[in-house]
Enzyme design. Structure first.
Site, PDB file in Angstrom:
ATOM      1  N   LYS A  22       0.834  -1.212   0.000  1.00 11.74           N
ATOM      2  CA  LYS A  22       0.000   0.000   0.000  1.00 11.74           C
ATOM      3  C   LYS A  22       0.868   1.261   0.000  1.00 11.74           C
ATOM      4  O   LYS A  22       0.637   2.188  -0.778  1.00 11.74           O
ATOM      5  CB  LYS A  22      -0.915  -0.006   1.236  1.00 11.74           C
ATOM      6  CG  LYS A  22      -1.595   1.308   1.519  1.00 11.74           C
ATOM      7  CD  LYS A  22      -2.371   1.291   2.815  1.00 11.74           C
ATOM      8  CE  LYS A  22      -1.597   1.665   4.037  1.00 11.74           C
ATOM      9  NZ  LYS A  22      -1.291   3.098   4.231  1.00 11.74           N
ATOM     10  N   ASN A  23       1.875   1.269   0.880  1.00  9.92           N
ATOM     11  CA  ASN A  23       2.670   2.496   1.039  1.00  9.92           C
ATOM     12  C   ASN A  23       3.618   2.756  -0.120  1.00  9.92           C
ATOM     13  O   ASN A  23       4.251   3.816  -0.177  1.00  9.92           O
ATOM     14  CB  ASN A  23       3.454   2.459   2.358  1.00  9.92           C
ATOM     15  CG  ASN A  23       2.550   2.732   3.537  1.00  9.92           C
ATOM     16  OD1 ASN A  23       1.355   3.014   3.365  1.00  9.92           O
ATOM     17  ND2 ASN A  23       3.100   2.640   4.733  1.00  9.92           N
ATOM     18  N   CYS A 117      -4.688  12.594  13.365  1.00  7.58           N
ATOM     19  CA  CYS A 117      -5.384  11.327  13.213  1.00  7.58           C
ATOM     20  C   CYS A 117      -5.197  10.560  14.508  1.00  7.58           C
ATOM     21  O   CYS A 117      -4.560  11.053  15.434  1.00  7.58           O
ATOM     22  CB  CYS A 117      -4.892  10.559  11.997  1.00  7.58           C
ATOM     23  SG  CYS A 117      -3.235   9.936  12.189  1.00  7.58           S
ATOM     24  N   ARG A 122       0.584  14.499  13.355  1.00 10.91           N
ATOM     25  CA  ARG A 122       1.071  14.241  12.006  1.00 10.91           C
ATOM     26  C   ARG A 122       1.094  15.474  11.087  1.00 10.91           C
ATOM     27  O   ARG A 122       0.342  15.559  10.107  1.00 10.91           O
ATOM     28  CB  ARG A 122       0.268  13.103  11.359  1.00 10.91           C
ATOM     29  CG  ARG A 122       0.351  11.839  12.183  1.00 10.91           C
ATOM     30  CD  ARG A 122      -0.252  10.657  11.484  1.00 10.91           C
ATOM     31  NE  ARG A 122       0.597  10.108  10.447  1.00 10.91           N
ATOM     32  CZ  ARG A 122       0.304   9.039   9.737  1.00 10.91           C
ATOM     33  NH1 ARG A 122      -0.819   8.406   9.948  1.00 10.91           N
ATOM     34  NH2 ARG A 122       1.128   8.598   8.824  1.00 10.91           N
ATOM     35  N   ASP A 309       5.000   0.553  12.022  1.00  8.02           N
ATOM     36  CA  ASP A 309       3.804  -0.110  11.485  1.00  8.02           C
ATOM     37  C   ASP A 309       3.702  -1.585  11.898  1.00  8.02           C
ATOM     38  O   ASP A 309       2.714  -2.243  11.582  1.00  8.02           O
ATOM     39  CB  ASP A 309       3.772   0.008   9.949  1.00  8.02           C
ATOM     40  CG  ASP A 309       3.365   1.403   9.492  1.00  8.02           C
ATOM     41  OD1 ASP A 309       2.990   2.227  10.340  1.00  8.02           O
ATOM     42  OD2 ASP A 309       3.438   1.671   8.267  1.00  8.02           O
ATOM     43  N   ARG A 401      -8.581  -0.220   4.869  1.00 10.92           N
ATOM     44  CA  ARG A 401      -7.725   0.794   4.238  1.00 10.92           C
ATOM     45  C   ARG A 401      -6.446   0.171   3.688  1.00 10.92           C
ATOM     46  O   ARG A 401      -5.896   0.679   2.711  1.00 10.92           O
ATOM     47  CB  ARG A 401      -7.334   1.871   5.260  1.00 10.92           C
ATOM     48  CG  ARG A 401      -8.434   2.830   5.601  1.00 10.92           C
ATOM     49  CD  ARG A 401      -7.890   3.962   6.440  1.00 10.92           C
ATOM     50  NE  ARG A 401      -6.572   4.352   5.965  1.00 10.92           N
ATOM     51  CZ  ARG A 401      -5.534   4.648   6.738  1.00 10.92           C
ATOM     52  NH1 ARG A 401      -5.652   4.642   8.038  1.00 10.92           N
ATOM     53  NH2 ARG A 401      -4.378   4.975   6.218  1.00 10.92           N
TER      54      ARG A 401
HETATM   55  C1  UD1 Z   1       4.567   6.887   6.464  1.00  5.83           C
HETATM   56  C2  UD1 Z   1       3.703   5.680   6.249  1.00  5.83           C
HETATM   57  C3  UD1 Z   1       3.150   5.183   7.584  1.00  5.83           C
HETATM   58  C4  UD1 Z   1       4.291   4.971   8.578  1.00  5.83           C
HETATM   59  C5  UD1 Z   1       5.176   6.188   8.685  1.00  5.83           C
HETATM   60  C6  UD1 Z   1       6.414   5.962   9.538  1.00  5.83           C
HETATM   61  C7  UD1 Z   1       2.818   6.045   4.027  1.00  5.83           C
HETATM   62  C8  UD1 Z   1       1.639   6.383   3.175  1.00  5.83           C
HETATM   63  N1  UD1 Z   1       2.620   6.041   5.355  1.00  5.83           N
HETATM   64  O1  UD1 Z   1       3.735   7.917   7.010  1.00  5.83           O
HETATM   65  O2  UD1 Z   1       2.450   3.970   7.359  1.00  5.83           O
HETATM   66  O3  UD1 Z   1       3.755   4.665   9.846  1.00  5.83           O
HETATM   67  O4  UD1 Z   1       5.625   6.580   7.374  1.00  5.83           O
HETATM   68  O5  UD1 Z   1       7.151   4.896   9.068  1.00  5.83           O
HETATM   69  O6  UD1 Z   1       3.883   5.751   3.531  1.00  5.83           O
HETATM   70  N2  UD1 Z   1       6.648  14.631  10.761  1.00  5.83           N
HETATM   71  C9  UD1 Z   1       6.695  15.971  11.060  1.00  5.83           C
HETATM   72  N3  UD1 Z   1       6.548  16.873  10.024  1.00  5.83           N
HETATM   73  C10 UD1 Z   1       6.362  16.469   8.728  1.00  5.83           C
HETATM   74  C11 UD1 Z   1       6.322  15.094   8.443  1.00  5.83           C
HETATM   75  C12 UD1 Z   1       6.472  14.200   9.491  1.00  5.83           C
HETATM   76  O7  UD1 Z   1       6.872  16.362  12.207  1.00  5.83           O
HETATM   77  O8  UD1 Z   1       6.243  17.309   7.854  1.00  5.83           O
HETATM   78  C13 UD1 Z   1       6.798  13.641  11.849  1.00  5.83           C
HETATM   79  C14 UD1 Z   1       5.547  12.773  12.057  1.00  5.83           C
HETATM   80  O9  UD1 Z   1       4.609  13.409  12.877  1.00  5.83           O
HETATM   81  C15 UD1 Z   1       6.147  11.538  12.689  1.00  5.83           C
HETATM   82  C16 UD1 Z   1       7.499  11.405  11.970  1.00  5.83           C
HETATM   83  O10 UD1 Z   1       7.798  12.711  11.478  1.00  5.83           O
HETATM   84  O11 UD1 Z   1       6.377  11.748  14.046  1.00  5.83           O
HETATM   85  C17 UD1 Z   1       7.551  10.423  10.837  1.00  5.83           C
HETATM   86  O12 UD1 Z   1       6.455  10.642   9.988  1.00  5.83           O
HETATM   87  P1  UD1 Z   1       6.490  10.293   8.430  1.00  5.83           P
HETATM   88  O13 UD1 Z   1       7.656   9.422   8.125  1.00  5.83           O
HETATM   89  O14 UD1 Z   1       6.352  11.560   7.674  1.00  5.83           O
HETATM   90  O15 UD1 Z   1       5.148   9.470   8.283  1.00  5.83           O
HETATM   91  P2  UD1 Z   1       4.232   9.432   7.011  1.00  5.83           P
HETATM   92  O16 UD1 Z   1       5.087   9.673   5.812  1.00  5.83           O
HETATM   93  O17 UD1 Z   1       3.041  10.269   7.223  1.00  5.83           O
END
Ligand code: UD1
Length: 432
Positions: A22-23, A117, A122, A309, A401
């Site tokens: 999915k990711n 969420c 996030r 995850d 999902r």
């Molecule tokens: C992706 C995955 C999700 C997984 C996560 C961490 C997808 C669609 N989803 O989510 O399944 O659990 O990686 O492996 O690929 N953060 C910030 N600012 C930002 C972006 C992130 O502070 O602009 C923080 C987030 O709150 C979190 C951390 O960074 O604490 C990591 O998040 P991130 O790797 O961005 O997660 P996703 O990409 O949303």
């Protein structure tokens, strides 16, 4: 609202197949917005998030054909709008992946700001800061992120992420693919999904080096073209099936997986007594050792370390291990929602800060429980499979999902699991 009814206790036995990731499919679908030519993607999992992502592409004006069930043929030639509306973004955060491609190809994008969420706030501040470094002007207007590239084009730059972000890295990689000049991303996420996306982008004509390492270099090109690509297998589904075999004292042959994508999780589960044998590069045979499971501590961290995850599923496993395991979550601040439901099933779990302490082995007993997010649902399914008696899991739309045909797949290896639709139709009242 659908529920799962699970009668636990049956050891799972047989062969089970892993679907596409999915990711990985989510950013790959978004990447098709970078080209006016047709991109064909195979092994796209048939799950709710991908249906939403497809709808987003169609709303923007792309044509999406499905010549076979898990193949999508996408042509984003006539893009009519550059906006991802709140209705879509609120159901799936990954719609923010449209930002990078739209901004790079059309010089403008408007995406509703995703709210929090169940697993935390996030934010996407790191994505936006990086777009600014590539020359975009970013503003927040009535809850929407509006980004524009002056003169219609982004300019290559050095982007150093303060924190590792998976979709942030993907967004910047896609944006930089069509930028003028060279972009270097430091502290990039190293997840296999990043490598998969880079492989697709390179097939489309991008010039990306270093994906899968903390430094990614991207030479911007003028246009991207057609490509055909097969999405990698889902490593989290693979890990979930490993736990399913071990927690039920069964034996599963897990097919169509890439074990090297989940080295840390496999290593940890082996240490705790799960026998995991690599029959060939895409097949695992998993069973629980005769000695049973031993508690082992785990800390979630970005790839190649133990994935957040898999934390919820691992917690379910630890309820069946002898001893005390400390499970520390470092990625998301509120990712223990499954624990209180596991406690309802009889688990012994206590919390201190971002660490959950699980004392095992406890006999689990079926009970009504509620899913709170995608991986939490998987954890509850696993615990229910190990419990005595019947468990009802409510709000399973979360699992839809990201897990393809979970009921059919688990039933085919001996699980007593069925989906029931709540005829009382309490949905509207409950949602208030
Ligand atoms: C992706 C995955 C999700 C997984 C996560 C961490 C997808 C669609 N989803 O989510 O399944 O659990 O990686 O492996 O690929 N953060 C910030 N600012 C930002 C972006 C992130 O502070 O602009 C923080 C987030 O709150 C979190 C951390 O960074 O604490 C990591 O998040 P991130 O790797 O961005 O997660 P996703 O990409 O949303």
């Amino acid at each position: 609202m659908d529920k799962f009814l699970i009668s636990g206790g049956a050891p799972l036995k047989g062969k089970i197949e892993v679907s596409g990731a999915k990711n990985s499919a989510l950013p790959c679908l978004a990447a098709t917005l970078l080209s006016a030519e047709t991109v064909i993607l195979h092994n796209v999992p048939y799950v709710k998030d991908l249906i939403t992502q497809r709808r987003l592409l169609e709303d923007l004006g792309a044509t999406v054909l499905t010549p076979e069930l898990r193949t999508q043929k996408i042509t984003a030639k006539n893009i009519e709008t550059f906006e991802a509306p709140y209705e879509l973004v609120k159901t799936m955060r990954a719609s923010v992946l449209a930002l990078g491609p739209l901004l790079a190809r059309f010089g403008q994008a408007k995406v509703s700001l995703p709210g929090g969420c169940a697993i935390g706030t996030r934010p996407i501040d790191l994505h936006l800061k990086a777009f600014e470094q590539l020359g975009a002007v970013v503003s927040l207007e009535s809850g929407d992120v509006v980004a524009r590239a002056p003169k219609g084009k982004l300019i290559g730059a050095v982007v150093s992420f303060e924190k590792v972000t998976v979709t942030g890295t993907e967004n910047v990689m896609m944006a930089a693919a069509l930028a003028k000049g060279k972009t270097t991303i430091h502290n990039a996420a190293c997840e296999p999904e990043i490598e998969d996306l880079a492989e697709l982008l390179n097939k489309m004509g991008a010039r990306i080096k270093g994906a899968g390492t903390p430094v990614i270099e991207i030479e911007g090109v003028e246009n991207l073209g057609a490509a055909e690509h097969t999405i990698i297998p889902d490593r989290i589904e693979t890990g979930t099936f490993i736990v399913a075999a071990a927690i039920t004292n069964g034996e599963l042959e897990i097919k169509n997986c890439v074990p090297k994508h989940l080295t840390a999780a496999i290593k940890k589960m082996r240490e705790s007594g799960v026998e995991i044998e690599e029959l060939n590069p895409s097949t695992l045979r998993v069973k629980c050792s005769g000695k049973g499971l031993t508690a082992k501590d785990v800390t979630t961290e970005p790839h190649p370390n133990f994935p957040t995850d898999m934390q919820a599923q691992y917690m379910a496993l630890m309820t069946q291990a002898e001893g005390v395991s400390n499970i520390t979550e470092t990625i998301f601040e509120n990712r223990f929602m499954h624990a209180s439901e596991l406690i309802r099933l009889g688990a012994d779990i206590h919390f201190a800060g971002n660490t959950a302490t699980v004392r095992g082995k406890t006999d689990l007993m079926g009970a009504p429980v509620q899913a709170s997010d995608l991986r939490a649902s998987a954890s509850l399914v696993l615990a229910a499979l190990a419990a005595t008696g019947e468990t009802t899991i409510d709000r399973v739309y979360h699992i839809d999902r990201g897990y393809e045909n979970i009921v059919r797949k688990l039933s085919s290896v001996g699980a007593n699991i069925e989906r029931v639709t709540d005829n009382l139709n309490l949905t509207a009242a409950e949602e208030k």
